[in-house]
Design a protein around this motif. Structure first.
Motif, PDB file in Angstrom:
ATOM      1  N   THR A  27      49.351  18.052  45.390  1.00  0.00           N
ATOM      2  CA  THR A  27      48.613  18.115  46.515  1.00  0.00           C
ATOM      3  C   THR A  27      47.171  18.237  46.355  1.00  0.00           C
ATOM      4  O   THR A  27      46.233  17.490  47.009  1.00  0.00           O
ATOM      5  N   ASP A  28      46.744  18.487  44.836  1.00  0.00           N
ATOM      6  CA  ASP A  28      45.449  18.324  44.419  1.00  0.00           C
ATOM      7  C   ASP A  28      44.995  16.903  44.441  1.00  0.00           C
ATOM      8  O   ASP A  28      43.850  16.658  44.876  1.00  0.00           O
ATOM      9  N   ARG A  32      42.073  15.198  46.845  1.00  0.00           N
ATOM     10  CA  ARG A  32      41.144  14.501  46.438  1.00  0.00           C
ATOM     11  C   ARG A  32      40.921  12.977  47.143  1.00  0.00           C
ATOM     12  O   ARG A  32      39.850  12.197  47.233  1.00  0.00           O
ATOM     13  N   LYS A  33      42.160  12.227  47.290  1.00  0.00           N
ATOM     14  CA  LYS A  33      42.143  11.144  47.883  1.00  0.00           C
ATOM     15  C   LYS A  33      41.554  10.835  49.522  1.00  0.00           C
ATOM     16  O   LYS A  33      40.648  10.446  49.800  1.00  0.00           O
ATOM     17  N   PHE A  34      42.089  12.123  50.026  1.00  0.00           N
ATOM     18  CA  PHE A  34      41.577  12.446  51.344  1.00  0.00           C
ATOM     19  C   PHE A  34      39.926  12.612  51.475  1.00  0.00           C
ATOM     20  O   PHE A  34      39.236  11.928  52.330  1.00  0.00           O
ATOM     21  N   LEU A  35      39.460  13.611  50.501  1.00  0.00           N
ATOM     22  CA  LEU A  35      38.084  13.708  50.549  1.00  0.00           C
ATOM     23  C   LEU A  35      37.420  12.349  50.234  1.00  0.00           C
ATOM     24  O   LEU A  35      36.181  12.363  50.695  1.00  0.00           O
ATOM     25  N   ARG A  36      38.026  11.748  49.198  1.00  0.00           N
ATOM     26  CA  ARG A  36      37.042  10.515  48.874  1.00  0.00           C
ATOM     27  C   ARG A  36      37.017   9.403  50.121  1.00  0.00           C
ATOM     28  O   ARG A  36      36.166   8.931  50.535  1.00  0.00           O
TER      29      ARG A  36
END
Length: 168
Positions: A27-28, A32-36
């Motif tokens: 999930t983390d 991180r991928k989504f936020l990037r």
């Protein structure tokens, strides 16, 4: 003497077989991928929007300059007989635009007759002029002067100023 082994740094993340810990780690990583991706999109969106606006305005200006029906509609006009593949034509166009910047945009029309189009070629043939030429028209649509070849900006400014004084 025995060589001592260097301890390898532990990898980040969970190295357990605990299903809950593995799920949190996944999930983390997804977060991180989504936020990037969101950050990159937030950076790219204004850049793309600016490029789009510039492109649309450039196309609209080109379409407006190619409208030769504006000749004789009450405003004096400067028409460039232009070949976009000709370096002298591009030079003349830059110089003419610089010269026209100092005049009120409402005082004179700057138009371009592209000889690679049927309308532009017919226009050049009607007045018997080659490319790298400016034709100056009065407000009634009568051609009053021909400027051949590239010229410096100051000379073009003087010619246009005299034209507007006589026919504006």
């Amino acid at each position: 003497m025995k060589k001592q082994r260097r301890k390898r740094p532990q990898k980040r993340g969970v190295t357990t077989s605990d299903p809950a810990a593995l799920a949190r780690n996944a999930t983390d990583a997804n977060r991180r991928k989504f936020l990037r991706l969101a950050r990159n999109a937030a950076i790219a969106l204004p850049v793309l929007a600016g490029a789009t606006v510039f492109s649309v305005q450039s196309v609209q200006a080109t379409i407006c300059e190619a409208d030769l029906t504006k000749i004789g509609k009450g405003k004096p006009a400067v028409v460039q007989v232009h070949d976009p593949n000709c370096s002298l034509c591009r030079q003349l166009q830059r110089q003419a635009r610089k010269a026209l910047k100092s005049f009120d945009g409402e005082a004179v029309e700057f138009l371009v007759a592209d000889i690679n189009t049927a309308k532009g070629s017919a226009f050049a043939a009607r007045y018997g002029v080659p490319h790298v030429t400016l034709l100056l028209f009065d407000g009634a649509g009568e051609m009053v002067q021909i400027v051949r070849g590239p010229s410096d900006t100051d000379s073009l400014h003087k010619v246009i100023a005299a034209h507007l004084a006589a026919h504006g």
